[in-house]
Design an enzyme around this catalytic site. Sequence first.
Site, mmCIF file in Angstrom:
data_model
loop_
_atom_site.group_PDB
_atom_site.id
_atom_site.type_symbol
_atom_site.label_atom_id
_atom_site.label_comp_id
_atom_site.label_asym_id
_atom_site.label_seq_id
_atom_site.Cartn_x
_atom_site.Cartn_y
_atom_site.Cartn_z
ATOM 1 C CD1 TRP A 34 -1.229 0.445 -3.453
ATOM 2 C CD2 TRP A 34 -1.734 1.312 -5.445
ATOM 3 N NE1 TRP A 34 -1.998 -0.474 -4.123
ATOM 4 C CE2 TRP A 34 -2.321 0.026 -5.355
ATOM 5 C CE3 TRP A 34 -1.915 2.052 -6.615
ATOM 6 C CZ2 TRP A 34 -3.076 -0.524 -6.386
ATOM 7 C CZ3 TRP A 34 -2.668 1.504 -7.646
ATOM 8 C CH2 TRP A 34 -3.231 0.236 -7.530
ATOM 9 C CD1 TRP A 42 -13.451 11.908 -14.159
ATOM 10 C CD2 TRP A 42 -11.765 12.423 -12.790
ATOM 11 N NE1 TRP A 42 -12.353 12.149 -14.945
ATOM 12 C CE2 TRP A 42 -11.299 12.462 -14.126
ATOM 13 C CE3 TRP A 42 -10.882 12.708 -11.761
ATOM 14 C CZ2 TRP A 42 -9.986 12.786 -14.441
ATOM 15 C CZ3 TRP A 42 -9.563 13.021 -12.081
ATOM 16 C CH2 TRP A 42 -9.127 13.060 -13.411
ATOM 17 C CG ASN A 49 -7.829 3.603 0.339
ATOM 18 O OD1 ASN A 49 -7.604 4.585 -0.357
ATOM 19 N ND2 ASN A 49 -7.752 2.369 -0.143
ATOM 20 C CD GLU A 66 -3.008 -0.759 -0.030
ATOM 21 O OE1 GLU A 66 -3.513 0.369 -0.139
ATOM 22 O OE2 GLU A 66 -3.235 -1.681 -0.827
ATOM 23 C CD1 TRP A 98 -17.366 14.594 -18.071
ATOM 24 C CD2 TRP A 98 -18.076 13.081 -16.585
ATOM 25 N NE1 TRP A 98 -16.395 13.636 -17.961
ATOM 26 C CE2 TRP A 98 -16.793 12.699 -17.060
ATOM 27 C CE3 TRP A 98 -18.712 12.273 -15.649
ATOM 28 C CZ2 TRP A 98 -16.154 11.543 -16.608
ATOM 29 C CZ3 TRP A 98 -18.079 11.127 -15.208
ATOM 30 C CH2 TRP A 98 -16.815 10.774 -15.680
ATOM 31 C CD1 TRP A 110 -10.157 11.860 -6.199
ATOM 32 C CD2 TRP A 110 -12.156 11.525 -7.128
ATOM 33 N NE1 TRP A 110 -11.102 12.283 -5.295
ATOM 34 C CE2 TRP A 110 -12.341 12.097 -5.842
ATOM 35 C CE3 TRP A 110 -13.280 11.230 -7.899
ATOM 36 C CZ2 TRP A 110 -13.597 12.360 -5.325
ATOM 37 C CZ3 TRP A 110 -14.544 11.505 -7.379
ATOM 38 C CH2 TRP A 110 -14.697 12.063 -6.107
#
Length: 586
Positions: free
Chosen positions: A392, A474, A456, A389, A421, A497
Site C-alpha cells: 500500500w 477530512w 490501523n 499491506e 462541510w 484519509w
Amino acid sequence: MPPQKRKATNDPASIGDANGASPAAKRGKPDLTRPHPHAQQTEDFGIVLRDFYPPEMNNERCAAYNNGTLERPVETLQKAYEETQEERQAIQPGRAVVHWFKSDLRLHDNRALQMAYQVARDHNIPLLALYILSPEDLTAHLASPARVDLTIRTLGQLQRDLSELDVPLYIETHQKRSGIPRRILELCQEWGSNHLFANLEYEVDELRREATLIRLGAQNGLKVEAAHDSCVVTPGQLASQQGKQYAVYTPWYRSWVAFLKNNPEYLEVVEEPSANPGDARKHFQSLFDCELPSAPDDKRLSDEQRKHLRQLYPEGEHEALRRLEAFLDEKVRHYDDGRNIPAQQNTSVLSPYFASGSLSARTAVAKARQFNKNQLDRNDPGTMVWISEVAWRDFYKHVLVHWPFICMNKCFKPEFTNIEWEYDADHFEAWCQGKTGYPIVDAAMRQLKHDAWMHNRSRMVVSSFLSKDLMIDWRRGERYFMENLIDGDFASNHGGWGFGSSTGVDPQPYFRIFNPLRQSERFDADGAYIRQWVPELRDVEGAAIHEPYNRGAGRIAQQNNYPRPIVDHAMSRDRALERYKKAIQG
C-alpha cells in the site's frame, strides 16, 4: 506537500475586472488561478497553511493536471534531467563525493548512498554525507514533535555508524527552505565535490526542489544524481491495459506482484558501503565533529514524552531490522487473523521506521518473501497479507506522483471538496481530545495522544467518524494526524484519509459509513482496547462498554465525567448521505 509559495494576488491572471471576470474567463477558458469557492473556510479552519502556500485551488486546476495542461512535478524533474544531460555528462569527479540524506536514514539497502560510494571507490576519493534540517520544512510539512525527535535520534545513530566507516555526517540547520538548493551547492563547492547523490522524495515540493538543484548544479559544475529508492516498484512502471495509472488498489497490486516476478532485480537489496575509500579524516576532519541539531521550539517534546517515546520506538536501522526479524519469526503467521484487533499487538509497528527511512520497503518485502518460501502471493496467508499491506505504501506514492494535486490540499475526487462541510471547532476539539462519547473513537484518539501512533483499524474508524458523523472537513483531520503521528508519511496518511472519507482512490462509494458502535463490538468485543485508553469506563462490565449511556452503565460514566455522545449516529449518517450526494450531482 502543496505547491511552492507564491503571491497569488499579484498574478495578473488571477485578477478579475470590475465585474469579477478574469482575463482567462473572458477568453472562454477555465480560470485555473481562481481559488476554490470554499478557500476562505479551508484557510480559516487551518487546512491551507497560507504562510507557505496559495489558497485552495479550484477543481478545474485539478483537471488540468489530469489532462496534461499543467505539468506534473515529476515531468518537471524529468525535463531538468533531459535538458542538462550534456552539461552533466561533462562533469568529472572532484576531491570528494557527497550523499545527501533525506528520509533515507540508513546504510543498509540505500541505493543513492551505494551509488555515491561506488564513484568514491572508483576514483579513490572521500565519501561525505550531508543532512539539512529545515525548520520551515518541518512546519510546512506538518512534522510532529515525535517524528522530529525520532529523526534527530536516528541521525545520531547514523552518524556513529558512518564514523565507524570513516565517513563524516555533516548536519546543518537551514532556516529558509527556498535556499536549500543554493546552500547544498555552496557546501559541495567548499568541499571540492562535483558529484551529489540523493534518493528521490515524491511530494510536490521535493520534486520541484530536486529539479531546481539539478539545473543549478549543471550550471555550476555539480552533477546531481537522484535515485528511485523509497518504493519497491518505481512510480510509472505499472499501467493498466489501457496504458493508464491504476486508481484502484486490487488490480494495481496484481500488476505489482506480476512485475516483481518478471523483474526480480527490483527486490535485490543493496549492500552497505564499506570503509571510506578516501582519507576523509585527513582532509575533512572538522566534518566529523558536527553536533546533532536541536528540535525547533515548536517541535519539542516534554522530558516525560521524550522518555516514553524513546522506550516505545528506539532509533535507527539496527532496531528496525531487529523488529522486522522478530515480527517475521513470531507474529506474521497470525497477522491475517489478528491485524484488525487494536487491543492485540499483532501488527509489526514498523511504520515509524519506514517513515524515517531506517528501513526500506524493499528490504521488508524481500525478507518476507524469503520467509514465505520465496513467494509473494502464495503459501502462508499471514505473510501474503502483510506483504500486500506494505505494498500500500508503494501504491499511495504512485498515486501521488500521477495526481500531484492531492499534495496541494485536494483529494483524488476533487468534486468532494464541494461538500458542505461543518467547521465546528468544539466538535473538532472533542474529537482531538477523545471526548466524543463514542468509546472506540475516544480510545483511539487517546492512544494517538499518548503514543504518537494509532492502530490501523482505529485510524479507519476515527477518520470515518470525523468526516461523516461530524461532517468536519477530512483535511483538518489529515493535518492533525501528521502533526501528532510519529510515523507521519504524507502519501500513506492522505491515502488513509481518502479511504475514511470516501474521497480518495477507493472503489467503495460514499455511502459506506462506519457505524462506530458496530466497529467497537466487532473489533474490540471484550472492550479491552477501550478500557486501556478510557479509564473512566474501566469499571463498566460486559457489552455496556461500547455504549454506556444506552446499556445501563450511564451512572458509572456520568460519575467519572465521561461525556454523552456529541452526535447521533443515525441522524449524522442521513446528513452525510445527503451532502455527499448533493456534491456529486453538482
